[in-house]
Design a protein around this motif. Sequence first.
Motif, PDB file in Angstrom:
ATOM      1  N   THR A 177       9.352  -3.437  -6.604  1.00  0.00           N
ATOM      2  CA  THR A 177       8.434  -2.636  -7.397  1.00  0.00           C
ATOM      3  C   THR A 177       7.919  -3.413  -8.606  1.00  0.00           C
ATOM      4  O   THR A 177       6.831  -3.117  -9.099  1.00  0.00           O
ATOM      5  CB  THR A 177       9.076  -1.307  -7.824  1.00  0.00           C
ATOM      6  N   PHE A 216       0.838  -1.203   0.000  1.00  0.00           N
ATOM      7  CA  PHE A 216       0.000   0.000   0.000  1.00  0.00           C
ATOM      8  C   PHE A 216       0.872   1.253   0.000  1.00  0.00           C
ATOM      9  O   PHE A 216       0.625   2.198  -0.756  1.00  0.00           O
ATOM     10  CB  PHE A 216      -0.934  -0.006   1.215  1.00  0.00           C
ATOM     11  N   LEU A 217       1.908   1.247   0.843  1.00  0.00           N
ATOM     12  CA  LEU A 217       2.798   2.411   0.920  1.00  0.00           C
ATOM     13  C   LEU A 217       3.588   2.608  -0.376  1.00  0.00           C
ATOM     14  O   LEU A 217       3.803   3.744  -0.808  1.00  0.00           O
ATOM     15  CB  LEU A 217       3.735   2.295   2.122  1.00  0.00           C
ATOM     16  N   PHE A 257      11.810   7.355  -0.177  1.00  0.00           N
ATOM     17  CA  PHE A 257      10.994   6.250   0.344  1.00  0.00           C
ATOM     18  C   PHE A 257      11.875   5.189   1.009  1.00  0.00           C
ATOM     19  O   PHE A 257      11.606   4.749   2.122  1.00  0.00           O
ATOM     20  CB  PHE A 257      10.162   5.630  -0.787  1.00  0.00           C
ATOM     21  N   ARG A 311       5.565   3.567 -10.223  1.00  0.00           N
ATOM     22  CA  ARG A 311       5.434   4.181 -11.538  1.00  0.00           C
ATOM     23  C   ARG A 311       6.771   4.159 -12.272  1.00  0.00           C
ATOM     24  O   ARG A 311       7.824   4.448 -11.710  1.00  0.00           O
ATOM     25  CB  ARG A 311       4.932   5.617 -11.405  1.00  0.00           C
ATOM     26  N   GLN A 355       2.538   1.843  -3.336  1.00  0.00           N
ATOM     27  CA  GLN A 355       1.591   2.392  -4.296  1.00  0.00           C
ATOM     28  C   GLN A 355       1.265   3.851  -3.970  1.00  0.00           C
ATOM     29  O   GLN A 355       1.244   4.702  -4.846  1.00  0.00           O
ATOM     30  CB  GLN A 355       0.327   1.529  -4.306  1.00  0.00           C
ATOM     31  N   LYS A 356       1.047   4.133  -2.690  1.00  0.00           N
ATOM     32  CA  LYS A 356       0.704   5.495  -2.262  1.00  0.00           C
ATOM     33  C   LYS A 356       1.842   6.478  -2.555  1.00  0.00           C
ATOM     34  O   LYS A 356       1.597   7.621  -2.914  1.00  0.00           O
ATOM     35  CB  LYS A 356       0.375   5.476  -0.767  1.00  0.00           C
ATOM     36  N   ALA A 357       3.081   6.037  -2.376  1.00  0.00           N
ATOM     37  CA  ALA A 357       4.245   6.899  -2.627  1.00  0.00           C
ATOM     38  C   ALA A 357       4.567   7.025  -4.117  1.00  0.00           C
ATOM     39  O   ALA A 357       5.483   7.746  -4.489  1.00  0.00           O
ATOM     40  CB  ALA A 357       5.466   6.366  -1.885  1.00  0.00           C
ATOM     41  N   GLN A 358       3.830   6.298  -4.945  1.00  0.00           N
ATOM     42  CA  GLN A 358       3.983   6.313  -6.405  1.00  0.00           C
ATOM     43  C   GLN A 358       5.329   5.766  -6.870  1.00  0.00           C
ATOM     44  O   GLN A 358       5.773   6.073  -7.970  1.00  0.00           O
ATOM     45  CB  GLN A 358       3.758   7.722  -6.960  1.00  0.00           C
ATOM     46  N   GLU A 385      -0.609  -3.935  -9.568  1.00  0.00           N
ATOM     47  CA  GLU A 385      -1.374  -2.846 -10.177  1.00  0.00           C
ATOM     48  C   GLU A 385      -1.874  -3.207 -11.569  1.00  0.00           C
ATOM     49  O   GLU A 385      -2.561  -2.416 -12.207  1.00  0.00           O
ATOM     50  CB  GLU A 385      -0.527  -1.578 -10.277  1.00  0.00           C
ATOM     51  N   THR A 415      12.147  10.498  -5.316  1.00  0.00           N
ATOM     52  CA  THR A 415      11.010   9.910  -4.606  1.00  0.00           C
ATOM     53  C   THR A 415      11.376   8.528  -4.054  1.00  0.00           C
ATOM     54  O   THR A 415      11.117   8.234  -2.886  1.00  0.00           O
ATOM     55  CB  THR A 415       9.784   9.811  -5.533  1.00  0.00           C
TER      56      THR A 415
END
Length: 174
Positions: free
Chosen positions: A95, A15-16, A42, A24, A18-21, A102, A38
């Motif tokens: 990731t 979740f973290l 993290f 991507r 994904q939330k922190a992006q 995702e 980023t």
Amino acid sequence: MSLIYGVITGIIFGFLLQKAQVLRYDKQLGALRLIDMTIVKFMLSAIVVGSIGVYLFKDLGVILLSIKSTSIGAQVVGGLLFGVGWGLLGYCPGTAAGAIGEGRIDGLWGVFGMLCGGALYAMVYPFMKAHIISIGKYGKIGVPELIGINHWIVIIAFAILTILLFWLFEKKNI
């Protein structure tokens, strides 16, 4: 019970992520090009929080640490393989799994690469053990043991350096 803890912490970590992006591709590429910090922020946050938690539990007698022996040869080879894989795929192992979660199909290449890499490592392990892992063996030590100071001093210094680095990143808008 430890499997339940593992599932719960895995879900929270996913979740973290994904939330922190950080799942991507543009964030991954930005980290590799050193133009988007980023992912660095993290991971440094996770290291500081994890270090505090692990050593607090160790000092309270809740857990025992089992540190793996340090090998400079293994670290260099492993780091190079990790970096090349990350650069080619655009995801690090965690990731890549998150990207699959995702719904991104390209993350499957990362998981496939990890499985192939694990199988290859199993095949070349006798060579690695004889010629690579034996390079720069320092035994079961960490940074505190290496420099001969209390682990809390190292953790606090690392946390302060991390905060200063975050300040620099924000000042540079990266």
